[in-house]
Scaffold this motif. Sequence first.
Motif: not given
Length: 258
Positions: A49-55, A65-66, A84-89, A253-255
């Motif tokens: 249901k949610a449009d979750l993506r990686l950027f 970067r931000t 949004a949240v940092n998607a890893g190292m 980043v996950f968004g």
Amino acid sequence: MTYLKYAVLGGALTLAATVTSLHQAHAEQCEQESFEEAKYVVCTLEPGKADLRLFWKNADDAPYRTFSSLAEAVRAEGRTLAFAVNAGMYRTDFSPMGLYVENARELQRANTTKAESSTGQVPNFYKKPNGVFFLGEASAGILPTDEFLKRRPKVRFATQSGPMLVIANKLNPIFIVGSTDRTLRSGVGTCERGAVRFAVSEGGVNFHDFARLFRDHLNCPDALFLDGGHGVGLYNPAMGRNDRSWHGGYGPVFGLVE
């Protein structure tokens, strides 16, 4: 005229109730929660249901970067970045440390390097097993990297990080109960009824306690560590959060796009 007046009033009330429920649903995507005296922000999404993506990179092939620059890019498309949240190292050039798939294109290969350390301090990414979070057409999953590479599931988005926190409802055995290694931490879990839950600690926690948050409190049989310390970041306008990285920016980043 009386009927028309009440019909218009009823329609307005229905619309207001719908808008209110939408605002409530939006607000409830991310909530503050406590588990064993530690505080967290927990965001729950349903992949179907949610449009979750990686950027990672913008139209000029440069890392976002931000969170603000990503939000502006999404806004230019007539959409809104709700979370949004940092998607890893990531490396110093903001590139992913390991596997990265965006819109079904593998932009970075899986990292299967075994890190050696004379001091015994193995970087978190290389602590075993590390893993891959992935999104298919309507569902999400987390697998140890070796297992993911064996199965090679068809994915739209994927990011590699480590270590795994929870594997098939069991805590990663490398974690130490009562460890004094406490810092800010972020992670993601695939949970009951297919939900995806992100958790960001509000204070320092060790790996063992953070893993137990996912298994014992959030009901996630699989969970993956994303980042810690100065690399932890969260974007959620509803909560007044627009964190900046102390490393000069974020990599992948996950968004959540609405």
